[in-house]
Design an enzyme around this catalytic site. Structure first.
Site, mmCIF file in Angstrom:
data_model
loop_
_atom_site.group_PDB
_atom_site.id
_atom_site.type_symbol
_atom_site.label_atom_id
_atom_site.label_comp_id
_atom_site.label_asym_id
_atom_site.label_seq_id
_atom_site.Cartn_x
_atom_site.Cartn_y
_atom_site.Cartn_z
ATOM 1 N N GLU A 88 0.810 -1.225 0.000
ATOM 2 C CA GLU A 88 0.000 0.000 0.000
ATOM 3 C C GLU A 88 0.842 1.274 0.000
ATOM 4 O OE1 GLU A 88 -2.879 -0.610 3.156
ATOM 5 O OE2 GLU A 88 -3.505 -2.515 2.318
ATOM 6 N N ASP B 277 -11.938 -10.292 -1.479
ATOM 7 C CA ASP B 277 -13.244 -10.445 -0.818
ATOM 8 C C ASP B 277 -14.191 -9.420 -1.432
ATOM 9 O OD1 ASP B 277 -12.440 -8.102 0.571
ATOM 10 O OD2 ASP B 277 -12.090 -9.160 2.453
ATOM 11 N N HIS C 17 -10.110 -6.062 -2.687
ATOM 12 C CA HIS C 17 -11.192 -5.864 -1.700
ATOM 13 C C HIS C 17 -12.313 -5.069 -2.373
ATOM 14 C CE1 HIS C 17 -8.916 -7.488 1.624
ATOM 15 N NE2 HIS C 17 -7.897 -6.698 1.339
ATOM 16 N N GLU D 39 -5.865 -10.746 -1.886
ATOM 17 C CA GLU D 39 -6.735 -10.575 -0.701
ATOM 18 C C GLU D 39 -8.194 -10.444 -1.113
ATOM 19 O OE1 GLU D 39 -5.356 -7.385 1.837
ATOM 20 O OE2 GLU D 39 -3.246 -7.843 1.464
ATOM 21 N N ASN E 255 2.149 -4.628 -3.378
ATOM 22 C CA ASN E 255 0.782 -5.118 -3.183
ATOM 23 C C ASN E 255 -0.106 -3.951 -2.765
ATOM 24 O OD1 ASN E 255 -1.015 -7.448 -2.732
ATOM 25 N ND2 ASN E 255 -0.848 -6.993 -0.539
HETATM 26 O O1 G3I Z 1 -4.157 -7.985 18.597
HETATM 27 C C1 G3I Z 1 -5.334 -7.322 19.110
HETATM 28 C C2 G3I Z 1 -5.884 -8.072 20.294
HETATM 29 O O2 G3I Z 1 -4.941 -8.060 21.322
HETATM 30 C C3 G3I Z 1 -7.202 -7.428 20.718
HETATM 31 O O3 G3I Z 1 -7.786 -8.193 21.733
HETATM 32 C C4 G3I Z 1 -8.172 -7.366 19.533
HETATM 33 C C5 G3I Z 1 -9.461 -6.640 19.891
HETATM 34 O O4 G3I Z 1 -10.010 -5.983 18.794
HETATM 35 O O5 G3I Z 1 -7.553 -6.641 18.490
HETATM 36 C C6 G3I Z 1 -6.381 -7.278 18.014
HETATM 37 O O6 G3I Z 1 -5.881 -6.532 16.943
HETATM 38 C C7 G3I Z 1 -6.590 -6.671 15.737
HETATM 39 C C8 G3I Z 1 -5.666 -7.268 14.687
HETATM 40 O O7 G3I Z 1 -6.299 -7.304 13.423
HETATM 41 C C9 G3I Z 1 -5.246 -8.697 15.037
HETATM 42 O O8 G3I Z 1 -6.351 -9.537 15.131
HETATM 43 C C10 G3I Z 1 -7.046 -5.293 15.284
HETATM 44 O O9 G3I Z 1 -8.022 -4.788 16.185
HETATM 45 C C11 G3I Z 1 -7.618 -5.348 13.893
HETATM 46 O O10 G3I Z 1 -7.875 -4.032 13.423
HETATM 47 C C12 G3I Z 1 -6.649 -6.018 12.956
HETATM 48 O O11 G3I Z 1 -7.255 -6.079 11.686
HETATM 49 C C13 G3I Z 1 -6.449 -6.509 10.628
HETATM 50 C C14 G3I Z 1 -6.267 -5.387 9.608
HETATM 51 O O12 G3I Z 1 -5.521 -5.866 8.514
HETATM 52 C C15 G3I Z 1 -5.551 -4.183 10.162
HETATM 53 O O13 G3I Z 1 -5.500 -3.185 9.194
HETATM 54 C C16 G3I Z 1 -7.159 -7.676 9.956
HETATM 55 O O14 G3I Z 1 -7.228 -8.768 10.867
HETATM 56 C C17 G3I Z 1 -6.409 -8.074 8.698
HETATM 57 O O15 G3I Z 1 -7.163 -9.048 8.019
HETATM 58 C C18 G3I Z 1 -6.231 -6.846 7.819
HETATM 59 O O16 G3I Z 1 -5.587 -7.198 6.641
HETATM 60 C C19 G3I Z 1 -5.297 -6.127 5.727
HETATM 61 C C20 G3I Z 1 -4.040 -6.525 4.978
HETATM 62 O O17 G3I Z 1 -3.009 -6.779 5.893
HETATM 63 C C21 G3I Z 1 -3.628 -5.442 3.988
HETATM 64 N N1 G3I Z 1 -4.713 -5.117 3.088
HETATM 65 C C22 G3I Z 1 -5.997 -4.776 3.734
HETATM 66 C C23 G3I Z 1 -6.418 -5.891 4.687
HETATM 67 C C24 G3I Z 1 -7.760 -5.583 5.309
HETATM 68 O O18 G3I Z 1 -7.692 -4.445 6.141
#
Ligand code: G3I
Length: 348
Positions: free
Chosen positions: A161, A269, A238, A267, A202
């Site tokens: 990004e 969806d 996405h 990715e 990416n």
């Molecule tokens: O690790 C904490 C945990 O300790 C806490 O209890 C929990 C409560 O919400 O949050 C956890 O962190 C989360 C993290 O994923 C790990 O699960 C964050 O809130 C959450 O925002 C985060 O989201 C991820 C996101 O990237 C962040 O931008 C998604 O799982 C992940 O699928 C997503 O993937 C991204 C790609 O890397 C790049 N392209 C876009 C894609 C979708 O946003």
């Protein structure tokens, strides 16, 4: 041996063969339907799903992840906040867990991601850096992570990004501190650490031909002219039903292939405004099929990864509260019309 004894022996052995044959393939047995991975392999592509470590306690989820998909991408486990939570202190526990699962299920793994503006540890973002300070930190991060996973990942999303929608550089900590050259440096450092992994840039909203994908097109052309080891372009994919299907996906994939890089759908969806209706799910199914078809049409498009496979674990509702139902399996791990449409397009 008399003629009558040998006739008996022939009859007996024929009966034995027949019985054995029937036992091996009972007439009623249905052949096992081919998995998405097997269907994609016939086209020399992989079909994969992202996953995330908290999901590893869900046995029914893991069964499908391990059987239906030929590739996986850790959704969070290899990001900077997870791999280098303290300066110079590395933790590969979560990434190794995904790798072990993938190995047990003969899956390829895409490494995601070495350099990204998001999900950085606080020690990196809570202070300002000079270029001379940040450069060795970035190099050490990239090379330590890439060396740890050397030979175990097929691709690295080296820089994720990097551009804004209008094709200007995103003002990330790396861009602001190091200038645009950080991308070439990151690719060179990653290549030194793992010369065999294909190195990718990416991004999202680069499915069709637009200002953002144009920026990548020109950057990759320049990087290749300069001998920088960029080998792939990742279309995150996405999509959202309310914004329409992007025009020119196949043409876009083809123009990157013609530049000499491979392309991966990294990715995918397709979300919708909730509630999901049969009409919306039917449109979603067509979109999945059309996107996969665009990849199948270009030899250098190496595979498709969906951003997890079930609505149970999609990132969408957490970020877009009234949207979701974005994946080919529903929250109960049941296949949706999208799943059947993907199978069909793959020849299943
Ligand atoms: O690790 C904490 C945990 O300790 C806490 O209890 C929990 C409560 O919400 O949050 C956890 O962190 C989360 C993290 O994923 C790990 O699960 C964050 O809130 C959450 O925002 C985060 O989201 C991820 C996101 O990237 C962040 O931008 C998604 O799982 C992940 O699928 C997503 O993937 C991204 C790609 O890397 C790049 N392209 C876009 C894609 C979708 O946003």
């Amino acid at each position: 041996m008399s003629r009558s004894i040998s006739r008996h022996l022939i009859a007996l052995s024929a009966a034995v063969c027949l019985a054995a044959g029937l036992a091996a393939t009972p007439a009623t047995a249905e052949p096992r339907p081919k998995t998405l991975a097997e269907l994609a392999k016939k086209h020399h592509k992989y079909f994969g799903s992202a996953t995330d470590n908290p999901e590893f306690t869900d046995a029914a989820y893991l069964k499908l992840l391990g059987s239906e998909f030929g590739q996986t991408t850790p959704g969070n486990a290899m990001k900077w906040y997870a791999t280098e939570p303290k300066p110079g202190v590395f933790d590969f526990t979560a990434g190794d867990e995904v790798l072990a699962f993938a190995k047990d299920h003969h899956q390829k793994v895409r490494g995601h991601t070495l350099v990204w503006h998001s999900q950085l540890p606080a020690w990196l973002t809570d202070r300002t850096w000079t270029a001379d300070e940040l450069r060795p930190v970035l190099k050490n991060h990239i090379q330590t992570v890439a060396r740890h996973y050397k030979g175990k990942v097929i691709h690295w999303d080296v820089v994720n990004e990097a551009f804004n929608e209008d094709g200007t550089y995103r003002e990330s900590i790396f861009y602001k501190t190091l200038g645009p050259g950080y991308i070439a440096d990151a690719l060179r450092w990653a290549h030194e650490a793992d010369p065999r992994a294909k190195l990718y840039l990416n991004d999202y909203n680069v499915d069709g031909i637009n200002a953002k994908s144009d920026a990548y097109y020109h950057l990759i052309k320049q990087l290749k002219a300069d001998g920088v080891p960029v080998e792939g372009f990742g279309l995150q994919g996405h999509l959202a039903l309310q914004y329409g299907f992007p025009a020119g996906v196949q043409e876009n994939i083809q123009r990157f292939a013609d530049l000499g890089v491979e392309v991966a759908i990294t990715e995918l969806d397709i979300r919708m405004e909730l509630p999901a209706t049969p009409e919306k799910l039917a449109t979603q199914a067509t979109w999945y099929a059309d996107y996969v078809k665009a990849c199948l049409a270009v030899k250098k498009c190496v595979g498709v990864t969906i951003w997890d496979y079930t609505d149970k674990y999609s990132w969408i509702p957490g970020v877009f509260p009234d949207e979701g139902a974005a994946l080919p399996y529903d929250e109960n791990l049941q296949p949706k019309p999208a799943y059947h449409a993907i199978r069909k397009v793959l020849g299943g």
